[in-house]
Design an enzyme around this catalytic site. Sequence first.
Site, PDB file in Angstrom:
ATOM      1  N   GLY A 119      15.507 -43.477   1.806  1.00  0.00           N
ATOM      2  CA  GLY A 119      16.949 -43.569   1.597  1.00  0.00           C
ATOM      3  C   GLY A 119      17.421 -44.874   0.982  1.00  0.00           C
ATOM      4  N   PRO A 146       9.838 -43.828   1.232  1.00  0.00           N
ATOM      5  CA  PRO A 146      10.726 -44.017   0.081  1.00  0.00           C
ATOM      6  C   PRO A 146      10.406 -43.056  -1.060  1.00  0.00           C
ATOM      7  CG  PRO A 146       9.001 -45.684   0.076  1.00  0.00           C
ATOM      8  CD  PRO A 146       8.742 -44.815   1.269  1.00  0.00           C
ATOM      9  N   ARG A 162      13.233 -42.255  -4.046  1.00  0.00           N
ATOM     10  CA  ARG A 162      14.034 -42.765  -5.159  1.00  0.00           C
ATOM     11  C   ARG A 162      13.661 -44.197  -5.539  1.00  0.00           C
ATOM     12  NH1 ARG A 162      19.339 -40.972  -6.008  1.00  0.00           N
ATOM     13  NH2 ARG A 162      19.291 -40.154  -3.895  1.00  0.00           N
ATOM     14  N   ARG A 183      22.229 -34.012 -11.195  1.00  0.00           N
ATOM     15  CA  ARG A 183      22.848 -34.988 -10.279  1.00  0.00           C
ATOM     16  C   ARG A 183      24.333 -35.239 -10.554  1.00  0.00           C
ATOM     17  NH1 ARG A 183      21.638 -39.670  -9.252  1.00  0.00           N
ATOM     18  NH2 ARG A 183      21.691 -39.442  -7.006  1.00  0.00           N
ATOM     19  N   TYR A 202      26.421 -34.072  -7.358  1.00  0.00           N
ATOM     20  CA  TYR A 202      26.860 -35.154  -6.461  1.00  0.00           C
ATOM     21  C   TYR A 202      27.849 -36.104  -7.137  1.00  0.00           C
ATOM     22  CZ  TYR A 202      22.050 -33.978  -4.986  1.00  0.00           C
ATOM     23  OH  TYR A 202      20.882 -33.349  -4.651  1.00  0.00           O
ATOM     24  N   CYS A 251      27.286 -22.805 -19.997  1.00  0.00           N
ATOM     25  CA  CYS A 251      28.579 -22.141 -19.788  1.00  0.00           C
ATOM     26  C   CYS A 251      29.107 -22.417 -18.386  1.00  0.00           C
ATOM     27  CB  CYS A 251      28.421 -20.652 -20.012  1.00  0.00           C
ATOM     28  SG  CYS A 251      27.779 -20.321 -21.637  1.00  0.00           S
ATOM     29  N   TYR A 267      14.711 -37.320  -8.636  1.00  0.00           N
ATOM     30  CA  TYR A 267      15.580 -36.139  -8.488  1.00  0.00           C
ATOM     31  C   TYR A 267      16.161 -35.700  -9.836  1.00  0.00           C
ATOM     32  CZ  TYR A 267      14.998 -37.734  -3.711  1.00  0.00           C
ATOM     33  OH  TYR A 267      14.436 -38.161  -2.526  1.00  0.00           O
TER      34      TYR A 267
HETATM   35  N1  LLP Z   1      12.246 -38.644   3.903  1.00  0.00           N
HETATM   36  C1  LLP Z   1      12.923 -37.504   4.100  1.00  0.00           C
HETATM   37  C2  LLP Z   1      12.730 -36.765   5.345  1.00  0.00           C
HETATM   38  C3  LLP Z   1      13.813 -37.013   3.120  1.00  0.00           C
HETATM   39  O1  LLP Z   1      14.475 -35.891   3.325  1.00  0.00           O
HETATM   40  C4  LLP Z   1      13.982 -37.743   1.917  1.00  0.00           C
HETATM   41  C5  LLP Z   1      14.903 -37.278   0.876  1.00  0.00           C
HETATM   42  C6  LLP Z   1      13.229 -38.919   1.753  1.00  0.00           C
HETATM   43  C7  LLP Z   1      12.380 -39.350   2.760  1.00  0.00           C
HETATM   44  C8  LLP Z   1      13.332 -39.772   0.510  1.00  0.00           C
HETATM   45  O2  LLP Z   1      14.592 -40.315   0.365  1.00  0.00           O
HETATM   46  P1  LLP Z   1      14.884 -41.371  -0.830  1.00  0.00           P
HETATM   47  O3  LLP Z   1      14.089 -42.609  -0.521  1.00  0.00           O
HETATM   48  O4  LLP Z   1      14.439 -40.745  -2.073  1.00  0.00           O
HETATM   49  O5  LLP Z   1      16.325 -41.588  -0.774  1.00  0.00           O
HETATM   50  N2  LLP Z   1      18.634 -34.822  -4.571  1.00  0.00           N
HETATM   51  C9  LLP Z   1      19.358 -35.944  -4.036  1.00  0.00           C
HETATM   52  C10 LLP Z   1      18.553 -36.705  -3.002  1.00  0.00           C
HETATM   53  C11 LLP Z   1      18.054 -35.821  -1.872  1.00  0.00           C
HETATM   54  C12 LLP Z   1      17.186 -36.577  -0.877  1.00  0.00           C
HETATM   55  C13 LLP Z   1      16.478 -35.634   0.021  1.00  0.00           C
HETATM   56  N3  LLP Z   1      15.642 -36.251   1.010  1.00  0.00           N
HETATM   57  C14 LLP Z   1      19.799 -36.858  -5.174  1.00  0.00           C
HETATM   58  O6  LLP Z   1      19.552 -36.547  -6.319  1.00  0.00           O
HETATM   59  O7  LLP Z   1      20.426 -37.865  -4.925  1.00  0.00           O
END
Ligand code: LLP
Length: 421
Positions: free
Chosen positions: A239, A288, A290, A326, A330, A356, A385
Amino acid sequence: MREFYFKENELWCENVVLKLIAERFGTPLYVYSKRSILDHCQHIEEALRGVDHLSCYAVKANANRSILRLIAGKELGADVGSIGELVLAIESGFTPEKITFSGVGKRDDEIEYALEKNILAFNVESEEELITLNGLAGQLKRPARIFLRVNFDVSSGTHPYITTSGKHSKFGVDQSEVKRILFRAQKLPSIEIIGIHSHLGSQITDQETFIHAAHLMVQLVDDLRRNGIPIKEVNFGGGFGVQYHDYISDPHLPQDGSIAEKTLTTVALLESVIPILRQINCKIIIQPGRSIVAHAGVLLTKVLYRKQNPEYTFIIVDAGMNDLIRPSLYQSYHQIVPLAIRDVDCEVVDVVGPLCEAGDFFALDRTMPRVNRGEYLSIMCTGAYGYVLSSNYNCRPRPAEVMVDGTNCEIISERELVDQL
Ligand code: LLP
């Protein structure tokens, strides 16, 4: 150093001019920098140096096999959310002992496959999943190691669709239930409790949110240990937010003026929580996604048409929401820059796709240098993503993906063809 930069009015990726890549491979096209991915892995590992830890890359952020191979080669683990991600992760070189399995809806066949592969742990999301897991593990005679995912009800300030904490969230178990569920888990013959897991949401840019969650985790671990539940490891999830605004600068480009993100780094976010989590003497797992791949990718697109009505100017490009959803889903911000900068004025435009759908846009009311039909644009920071969320909506074939490595570039997934649809 940034792997995407302007030199002599052209946008480069590592040692290649992106316009040449667009001309050679066509658009829409995802382009990734190998160096960027490796560097981001390394920065995270450096922030955790001296800490007993395992970083499990969240495969959902970008599941291209070449990218997975790179990250596996840096000795990271993986977090998967489906059997598909698990198979790809293993085939790409992640060892099962470093793989965690997240998700609220794991199917029996997915659980069985993961048990057979003897993965590191399941991030369990509900009591019913725990009981099911125990049953399947018993049948297969393969004990299941678990982290119980806790919903800390911490508000993270991110978009509601990517918030995974709070009372109205399907993720994890309520904090008030943790002790009871873990007492029950202790009695289940095929379950081995490793620790607790928390993942608050994605693209969280506020350090205080993570600090708050880390304190809650420490308190919970203390409480559980006092109650006879041994916690060996904590999984702090992912996150960690990244900079999207003003990612790339040039005197010809307008600056968005979003100062807050400029000082934002994953390393700083991690460094703010590690000392707190270390108080409980646990191995620390993070997941991690993103923060490893977002900055490593761009989506190249070509301007098809300019269109003007009395009030608005539309730049219609050949990429659409099926290639990058995205902004539509969002309302996410992605900086958009021309691949070749000319001495022109800026104008306020909507950058829209050909689908469309009124929601098919990449930017609304955006100030950008004026571009004409045939020019190329780069939609920045789309390594996470991006491609993974692409679809064939409107019967549009998915774009190709290219990896740049110094002066080399190679296709890492072919452009789909209409007759493959
Ligand atoms: N761990 C779990 C259990 C998760 O569900 C996620 C992401 C991560 C780790 C990795 O999170 P990150 O470090 O990437 O923030 N499609 C959305 C983001 C969805 C995230 C889903 N879970 C976007 O484009 O912003």
